[in-house]
Write an enzyme that holds these catalytic residues in place. Structure first.
Site, mmCIF file in Angstrom:
data_model
loop_
_atom_site.group_PDB
_atom_site.id
_atom_site.type_symbol
_atom_site.label_atom_id
_atom_site.label_comp_id
_atom_site.label_asym_id
_atom_site.label_seq_id
_atom_site.Cartn_x
_atom_site.Cartn_y
_atom_site.Cartn_z
ATOM 1 N NE ARG A 176 -11.191 -10.294 13.771
ATOM 2 C CZ ARG A 176 -10.038 -9.664 14.025
ATOM 3 N NH1 ARG A 176 -9.414 -9.011 13.070
ATOM 4 N NH2 ARG A 176 -9.503 -9.695 15.223
ATOM 5 N NE ARG A 207 -8.357 -50.292 4.521
ATOM 6 C CZ ARG A 207 -9.388 -51.131 4.596
ATOM 7 N NH1 ARG A 207 -9.724 -51.886 3.555
ATOM 8 N NH2 ARG A 207 -10.073 -51.231 5.724
ATOM 9 N NE ARG A 232 -9.296 -72.159 -14.496
ATOM 10 C CZ ARG A 232 -8.198 -72.551 -15.169
ATOM 11 N NH1 ARG A 232 -8.251 -73.442 -16.145
ATOM 12 N NH2 ARG A 232 -7.034 -72.047 -14.851
HETATM 13 C C1 UD1 Z 1 -2.956 -6.516 20.770
HETATM 14 C C2 UD1 Z 1 -2.114 -5.387 21.337
HETATM 15 C C3 UD1 Z 1 -1.435 -4.626 20.216
HETATM 16 C C4 UD1 Z 1 -0.616 -5.563 19.373
HETATM 17 C C5 UD1 Z 1 -1.458 -6.734 18.897
HETATM 18 C C6 UD1 Z 1 -0.546 -7.763 18.271
HETATM 19 C C7 UD1 Z 1 -3.232 -4.675 23.392
HETATM 20 C C8 UD1 Z 1 -4.105 -3.655 23.998
HETATM 21 N N1 UD1 Z 1 -2.945 -4.502 22.095
HETATM 22 O O1 UD1 Z 1 -3.974 -5.888 20.004
HETATM 23 O O2 UD1 Z 1 -0.588 -3.608 20.747
HETATM 24 O O3 UD1 Z 1 -0.058 -4.876 18.270
HETATM 25 O O4 UD1 Z 1 -2.134 -7.380 19.994
HETATM 26 O O5 UD1 Z 1 -1.292 -8.795 17.681
HETATM 27 O O6 UD1 Z 1 -2.765 -5.569 24.064
HETATM 28 N N2 UD1 Z 1 -7.578 -11.802 24.659
HETATM 29 C C9 UD1 Z 1 -8.025 -12.434 25.807
HETATM 30 N N3 UD1 Z 1 -8.870 -11.777 26.629
HETATM 31 C C10 UD1 Z 1 -9.293 -10.508 26.404
HETATM 32 C C11 UD1 Z 1 -8.825 -9.870 25.228
HETATM 33 C C12 UD1 Z 1 -7.973 -10.531 24.390
HETATM 34 O O7 UD1 Z 1 -7.658 -13.595 26.047
HETATM 35 O O8 UD1 Z 1 -10.054 -9.986 27.220
HETATM 36 C C13 UD1 Z 1 -6.669 -12.508 23.750
HETATM 37 C C14 UD1 Z 1 -7.270 -12.661 22.372
HETATM 38 O O9 UD1 Z 1 -7.934 -13.902 22.264
HETATM 39 C C15 UD1 Z 1 -6.051 -12.635 21.483
HETATM 40 C C16 UD1 Z 1 -5.068 -11.733 22.231
HETATM 41 O O10 UD1 Z 1 -5.512 -11.716 23.578
HETATM 42 O O11 UD1 Z 1 -5.467 -13.892 21.370
HETATM 43 C C17 UD1 Z 1 -4.967 -10.338 21.659
HETATM 44 O O12 UD1 Z 1 -6.194 -9.670 21.802
HETATM 45 P P1 UD1 Z 1 -6.772 -8.715 20.677
HETATM 46 O O13 UD1 Z 1 -8.053 -8.138 21.176
HETATM 47 O O14 UD1 Z 1 -6.797 -9.388 19.369
HETATM 48 O O15 UD1 Z 1 -5.696 -7.545 20.682
HETATM 49 P P2 UD1 Z 1 -5.317 -6.629 19.481
HETATM 50 O O16 UD1 Z 1 -6.363 -5.572 19.339
HETATM 51 O O17 UD1 Z 1 -4.984 -7.432 18.300
HETATM 52 CA CA CA Z 2 -5.382 -9.569 17.566
#
Ligand code: UD1
Ligand code: CA
Length: 461
Positions: free
Chosen positions: A24, A339, A446
């Site tokens: 996003r 600078r 000059r």
């Molecule tokens: C997650 C939580 C939710 C919480 C929210 C807060 C879970 C299932 N849900 O949801 O309860 O309210 O965060 O922001 O945990 N990531 C990885 N590997 C993966 C998946 C995700 O590194 O396989 C990282 C993403 O880059 C991100 C973070 O984990 O930084 C959260 O993942 P995301 O998929 O955004 O979780 P949410 O659906 O936002």
């Molecule tokens: Ca998230």
């Protein structure tokens, strides 16, 4: 440093989730390498947790190369999550590195404004119960996992937006995702995760229900400052985080006595030290490490980068200072550009439309209007007239100009380097100086002025 003596038997570890694609953001750059306050999102999280832990396990995915190249820290253990199968799966990748006798802090690289004191409290709670969770109450909880409590107010589970019932969707207390868990408990419940949900993912949040079934009581505390737990998924949230971060910095500086004309138009992308009674007008951008003495005034629209500015000095509007030092009681600008590698002394003046590069201009000297000073050593009590240029470049190499104490350079002169202007020398206005000028004398180059008596303007045809 450990925060309490009771914690000594436990190793402190962190797991930072940073493997997500961040689609996003619509960017070629990995989400966690976007910046707030000119610092990587991931670096913010590392800095907030650094003093609380002995080891940081950072989970990376396809972005691993760029992230590893950008962020260096001896406490980091890089862990690859090849496929992003959910937050629970991400944390599972770090299991081989987690000790049973540890308190493990789980953090998110896209939740950058979390503060060190908040983590401290979370860790302390985990010491007493084994499991603690950071929640926040949001007016609009859409998209987040909801915290489900029983009639006694005890946490039972977390339900994701996509899996929640109508009644559950009304709950405003949400999961920030940030938690602290004893290593042994974390390992146990992670190994039991199944992707039985609407997204087919391994949810980290499912470990809560499992722990509750096991009679582990989940400690929680509500974060009062919402910006600390805000997640960044798109450029709008990135901009909001930047503003929240800047406002927080500005308020911290004001509480230490800095006068800021408008806290919503203040930007510090780095570190700022200041003495008493400094005033920062609107739209000033500080970058890198800056150090202001007492009574320093910075007028609107200045960029101040890696500068040291002495007591009672004024930086007038629309000036840029970079990698340079300015003494005390001096005045720079308006519209001046200082600078790198410039040193301006005390009671000195650099006026409007003056560019200075890699030069020293010592005490009581003035370059007041429309000049270029490059690769020059200018002594004390020198007056450089309007429009003077030091010609430091011959097309191939740069050369030095030296102007000794007390010299006076007439307006619109060109000083062709390498050349030295002697002590108390005077250069006549409009001269092109290509050879050294002696001390105490008038030197000029000059043509003599002449008048053509019979000359007439041509008639219009
Ligand atoms: C997650 C939580 C939710 C919480 C929210 C807060 C879970 C299932 N849900 O949801 O309860 O309210 O965060 O922001 O945990 N990531 C990885 N590997 C993966 C998946 C995700 O590194 O396989 C990282 C993403 O880059 C991100 C973070 O984990 O930084 C959260 O993942 P995301 O998929 O955004 O979780 P949410 O659906 O936002
Ligand atoms: Ca998230």
């Amino acid at each position: 440093k450990p925060s309490s003596a009771a914690s000594d038997v436990y190793k402190r570890q962190a797991i930072i989730l940073a493997a997500g694609q961040g689609t996003r953001m619509k960017s070629q750059t990995s989400k966690v390498l976007h910046k707030v306050g000119n610092k990587y999102l991931l670096q913010h999280v590392i800095d907030a947790s650094h003093n609380h832990v002995e080891q940081l396990n950072v989970i990376v995915g396809d972005n691993s190369q760029s992230v590893k190249a950008a962020v260096k820290d001896s406490k980091i253990n890089w862990v690859l999550q090849e496929k992003q199968l959910g937050t629970g799966h991400a944390v599972q990748q770090a299991i081989p590195f987690i000790e049973d006798q540890s308190i493990c802090l789980i953090l998110y690289a896209d939740v950058p404004l979390i503060e060190s004191q908040t983590l401290e409290q979370l860790i302390n709670k985990a010491h007493s119960t084994g499991f603690s969770l950071l929640s926040v109450v949001l007016e609009d909880p859409f998209g987040y996992g909801r915290i489900i409590r029983d009639s006694n107010g005890l946490i039972q589970s977390i339900v994701e937006q996509k899996d929640a019932s109508k009644a559950e969707l009304k709950i405003k207390e949400i999961n920030t995702g940030i938690m602290a868990v004893k290593g042994s408990l974390l390992k146990k419940y992670l190994s039991e995760l199944k992707p039985n949900n609407s997204q087919g993912e391994f949810y980290l949040t499912d470990i809560i229900e499992k722990a509750v079934k096991d009679n582990v009581s989940i400690a929680s505390f509500k974060c009062e400052n919402k910006s600390e737990v805000m997640g960044i998924n798109d450029k709008k949230q990135l901009s909001q985080a930047e503003r929240d971060y800047q406002l927080n910095l500005a308020q911290g500086f004001m509480s230490k006595g800095l006068t800021i004309m408008d806290q919503s138009r203040f930007d510090c992308r780095g570190n700022l030290n200041f003495g008493n009674d400094c005033i920062i007008d609107i739209n000033v951008v500080f970058e890198g490490d800056n150090d202001l003495g007492n009574n320093v005034v910075i007028s609107p629209n200045c960029i101040i980068k890696n500068a040291k500015i002495g007591d009672n000095t004024q930086i007038l509007a629309n000036s840029i200072i970079e990698n340079s030092s300015i003494g005390s009681n001096s005045s720079i600008g308006p519209f001046a550009r200082i600078r790198p590698d410039t040193h301006v002394g005390n009671h000195a003046k650099i006026g409007n439309f003056v560019e200075v590069k890699k030069s020293s201009i010592l005490n009581n000297s003035k370059v007041s209007h429309l000049s270029y000073i490059g690769d020059s050593k200018i002594g004390n009590d020198v007056n450089v007239g309007a429009g003077v240029i030091t010609c430091n470049y011959d097309g191939s190499n740069k050369h030095q100009t030296e102007i000794k104490d007390g010299a006076f350079i007439g307006s619109n002169s060109q000083i062709v380097a390498p050349v030295t202007i002697g002590k108390n020398a005077t250069i006549g206005a409009g001269s092109t100086i290509t050879q050294n000028a002696p001390d105490n004398k008038l030197t000029l180059s000059r043509n003599k002025q002449s008048t053509i008596e019979k000359w007439k303007r041509p008639n219009k045809k």
